[in-house]
Design a protein around this motif. Structure first.
Motif: not given
Length: 207
Positions: A173-174, A179-181, A187-191
């Motif tokens: 889910g995360h 990926a959707a973001s 891409s901020d949430e990736i890190f």
């Protein structure tokens, strides 16, 4: 074939006992289920989960008996965790659910199981009643939102706790949200959270 191959690959790299979830054994023929278990044992498994699902408990009893005989023939100390879906499938509620879970657990114990798994069980009084009824077999429950802590579960008779699909669902889910973001340009949430170290991942996949 996929189950046997996955068992062999997991057993190749771990250093702890391996228990395999085999649902209902992928057959209503107890002999076919036992044949599959023999292959799983050969691939490195030391335990199995096998469930009644929507089927009659008498069928699971026959499967357990057949598996037990096969394990004995192979001199394998196989742990058979018999799962009953009384709670998971809402077959009954309240005291009736406790009584039905205990009834089925008694049948499975007589057939030769080594533990009883009751996914969906969340009420501590019911846990204690079922644990007392199946003693000395260990009671296994499944992780659910809002379950009390490990110490409380232990005091009410729980001896095994399974995460089920919860960890995989959380990870996937995360990953889906990330990926959707990313596809939307962010891409901020990736890190935002620490990730696994790249070299460590490579070392894991090299095993």
């Amino acid at each position: 074939e996929q189950l046997v191959a996955a068992t062999r690959e997991i057993a190749r790299v771990i250093r702890v006992p391996l228990s395999i979830d085999m649902e209902g054994g992928y057959s209503d023929d107890p002999a076919a289920v036992a044949e599959l278990v023999a292959r799983i044992i050969d691939a490195g498994a030391e335990g199995i989960n096998i469930e009644d699902g929507a089927g009659p408990p008498e069928l699971l009893c026959r499967k357990i008996e057949s598996v037990k005989q096969t394990a004995a023939r192979l001199n394998a100390d196989l742990f058979i965790n018999a799962r009953t879906d009384v709670y998971l499938r809402a077959m009954a509620s309240g005291d009736a659910a406790v009584e039905e879970a205990i009834r089925r657990a008694g049948c499975y114990r007589a057939a030769g199981c080594d533990g009883v798994f009751v996914p969906g069980l969340a009420e501590t009084g019911a846990m204690a009643a079922i644990a007392d009824a199946i003693h000395p077999l260990p009671l296994n429950i499944m992780l659910l939102p809002g379950l009390p802590g490990i110490e409380v579960l232990y005091r009410h008779g729980v001896r095994r706790l399974s995460a089920g699909a919860a960890i995989a669902q959380a990870v996937l889910g995360h990953a889906s949200r990330l990926a959707a973001s990313f596809l939307e340009g962010s891409s901020d949430e990736i890190f935002a959270l620490p990730g696994a170290e790249y070299g460590m991942l490579n070392r894991l996949f090299k095993k």
